[in-house]
Design a protein around this motif. Sequence first.
Motif, PDB file in Angstrom:
ATOM      1  N   MET A 118      42.529  47.318  47.806  1.00 33.38           N
ATOM      2  CA  MET A 118      43.576  46.493  47.199  1.00 33.38           C
ATOM      3  C   MET A 118      43.185  46.149  45.762  1.00 33.38           C
ATOM      4  N   GLU A 119      44.158  46.264  44.864  1.00 30.12           N
ATOM      5  CA  GLU A 119      43.882  45.977  43.466  1.00 30.12           C
ATOM      6  C   GLU A 119      43.673  44.474  43.262  1.00 30.12           C
ATOM      7  N   ARG A 120      42.667  44.139  42.484  1.00 25.54           N
ATOM      8  CA  ARG A 120      42.382  42.735  42.217  1.00 25.54           C
ATOM      9  C   ARG A 120      43.484  42.106  41.371  1.00 25.54           C
ATOM     10  N   GLU A 121      43.774  40.844  41.639  1.00 24.33           N
ATOM     11  CA  GLU A 121      44.775  40.144  40.844  1.00 24.33           C
ATOM     12  C   GLU A 121      44.237  39.881  39.443  1.00 24.33           C
ATOM     13  N   LYS A 122      45.146  39.878  38.492  1.00 26.55           N
ATOM     14  CA  LYS A 122      44.783  39.721  37.085  1.00 26.55           C
ATOM     15  C   LYS A 122      44.916  38.256  36.674  1.00 26.55           C
ATOM     16  N   VAL A 123      43.843  37.711  36.091  1.00 22.65           N
ATOM     17  CA  VAL A 123      43.818  36.306  35.695  1.00 22.65           C
ATOM     18  C   VAL A 123      43.379  36.204  34.243  1.00 22.65           C
ATOM     19  N   ALA A 124      44.187  35.522  33.441  1.00 23.62           N
ATOM     20  CA  ALA A 124      43.837  35.226  32.051  1.00 23.62           C
ATOM     21  C   ALA A 124      43.334  33.796  31.962  1.00 23.62           C
ATOM     22  N   VAL A 125      42.159  33.609  31.380  1.00 27.72           N
ATOM     23  CA  VAL A 125      41.574  32.281  31.199  1.00 27.72           C
ATOM     24  C   VAL A 125      41.678  31.926  29.721  1.00 27.72           C
ATOM     25  N   ILE A 126      42.361  30.829  29.428  1.00 25.71           N
ATOM     26  CA  ILE A 126      42.613  30.420  28.045  1.00 25.71           C
ATOM     27  C   ILE A 126      41.748  29.213  27.716  1.00 25.71           C
TER      28      ILE A 126
ATOM     29  N   LEU B 264      31.215  34.788  37.616  1.00 24.67           N
ATOM     30  CA  LEU B 264      30.821  34.810  39.025  1.00 24.67           C
ATOM     31  C   LEU B 264      31.982  35.157  39.949  1.00 24.67           C
ATOM     32  N   ALA B 265      33.202  35.104  39.421  1.00 26.42           N
ATOM     33  CA  ALA B 265      34.382  35.462  40.223  1.00 26.42           C
ATOM     34  C   ALA B 265      34.902  36.851  39.884  1.00 26.42           C
ATOM     35  N   ALA B 266      34.175  37.592  39.047  1.00 24.27           N
ATOM     36  CA  ALA B 266      34.669  38.881  38.563  1.00 24.27           C
ATOM     37  C   ALA B 266      34.731  39.949  39.652  1.00 24.27           C
ATOM     38  N   ASP B 267      33.981  39.755  40.735  1.00 23.83           N
ATOM     39  CA  ASP B 267      34.063  40.727  41.826  1.00 23.83           C
ATOM     40  C   ASP B 267      35.289  40.504  42.693  1.00 23.83           C
ATOM     41  N   GLN B 268      35.961  39.359  42.509  1.00 20.61           N
ATOM     42  CA  GLN B 268      37.146  39.047  43.305  1.00 20.61           C
ATOM     43  C   GLN B 268      38.443  39.176  42.509  1.00 20.61           C
ATOM     44  N   LEU B 269      38.341  39.051  41.179  1.00 20.19           N
ATOM     45  CA  LEU B 269      39.524  39.031  40.320  1.00 20.19           C
ATOM     46  C   LEU B 269      39.303  39.922  39.105  1.00 20.19           C
TER      47      LEU B 269
ATOM     48  N   TRP C 178      37.423  28.443  42.696  1.00 24.49           N
ATOM     49  CA  TRP C 178      38.353  28.812  41.623  1.00 24.49           C
ATOM     50  C   TRP C 178      39.028  30.152  41.921  1.00 24.49           C
ATOM     51  N   ALA C 179      38.271  31.121  42.407  1.00 26.88           N
ATOM     52  CA  ALA C 179      38.846  32.435  42.732  1.00 26.88           C
ATOM     53  C   ALA C 179      39.930  32.298  43.792  1.00 26.88           C
ATOM     54  N   GLU C 180      39.707  31.421  44.769  1.00 28.35           N
ATOM     55  CA  GLU C 180      40.730  31.196  45.805  1.00 28.35           C
ATOM     56  C   GLU C 180      41.991  30.587  45.191  1.00 28.35           C
ATOM     57  N   LEU C 181      41.796  29.634  44.286  1.00 25.57           N
ATOM     58  CA  LEU C 181      42.943  29.007  43.630  1.00 25.57           C
ATOM     59  C   LEU C 181      43.718  29.994  42.774  1.00 25.57           C
TER      60      LEU C 181
END
Length: 391
Positions: free
Chosen positions: A1-9, A34-39, A375-378
């Motif tokens: 499954m492709e990881r979801e894309k998250v932009a941190v500003i 530390l969340a890069a393996d999930q997102l 944070w990754a869960e959120l």
Amino acid sequence: MEREKVAVITPGSFVIPSGRSSSVERVIEKMVPLAADQLHIRIFGLADGHLPSQSWIGSVPCYRLPGGRLYLASILRHLRKWRPDTVDVHNRPLLAHQLKSRLPLTRVLLTLHSTTFVSSSKNHQKACMPQMLESVDGLIVNSEFLKGELLNRFPSLSTPIWVNPLGVSLEDFVPRWTPAGESLRQARLAEFGWENRKIILFVGRLLPSKGVHHLLAALPAILREEQDALLVIVGSSFYGIDRETEYVKRLKTMAEPFKEKVVFLPFTPYPKVADWYNLADCLVVPSGDEEAFGLVNVEAMASAVPVVAAKSGGIPEIVVDGYSGFLLPMEGLTQSMADRVISLLQNEEARKAMGRAGRELARSQFRWQHTADRWAELMQKNYVLSRGADQ
């Protein structure tokens, strides 16, 4: 499954990474990789004219964009091209609101690190704040205290609020009460000519809200009982700038009668500040009611140093009274602070027990990996749909 894309500003106040940045940038720098393996994550921050426009924070790309009025437009260009599932804006309600209004189909969250940006003295911002907070899809805060403050200030707020406590990197801090920690400490005490001194430490910005004046007011009582005590104050009014404000001048005036007993040291960039924790017999945190979390508390605990702190803000969510330190009521703070510091300086076994207890609390509850996993869960886009009713 492709990881979801998250932009941190980031707030666009400081360059990342930088030891001379605010705690907001440090949180992002420590937590996000530390969340890069999930997102699938990208960080957007501020350009300074020296660092490249793109580099890496761990395995996460960091884009440095023009600041000021150009910041919003620059971010929008990147977001429209990359099309993230979620945008997490840190500490800037107006920016989060602006992004949501221009990207209505994108999930936009606002992470608040303090009450600073919901306590604006500008009347027009106060009037618009409820609208800004309602416009985003969720709010993330670092303590139950900060969540309660938002709900008290904005009783009709219906935006979901989630609490994600911050963390510490244990590997950055050499704990007291280990052979390596004690050897390093003794060598550095000798380097400064502080052998046989008992070190009371303050680390933080020199602002009235941080309460350093309470600590200096307690010093005469402490010195009457512990003549070898040395108060070390590490920090400045501004991040990375040692300009003296009127408050700093007031503190130095209070310290004037105790020239050999008080040392003011400039802002020390992270992680070098860990060296000062290693010297300490106790850390004092006399912050006022608006201290949302206070990274210094977990940093001291990671260093196996007991904490003497005001029972205010989110601090009671970190320091366990009588176990990893002492929590003091704001009423009568000066006297109770003196009493607790004296009791610790006079009892090495208590310092050792509380320090070790704090180190274990940091290890088991306040590591950056814990923060990153929450944070990754959120950041999962289905989280709001399944948990949106939780307040």
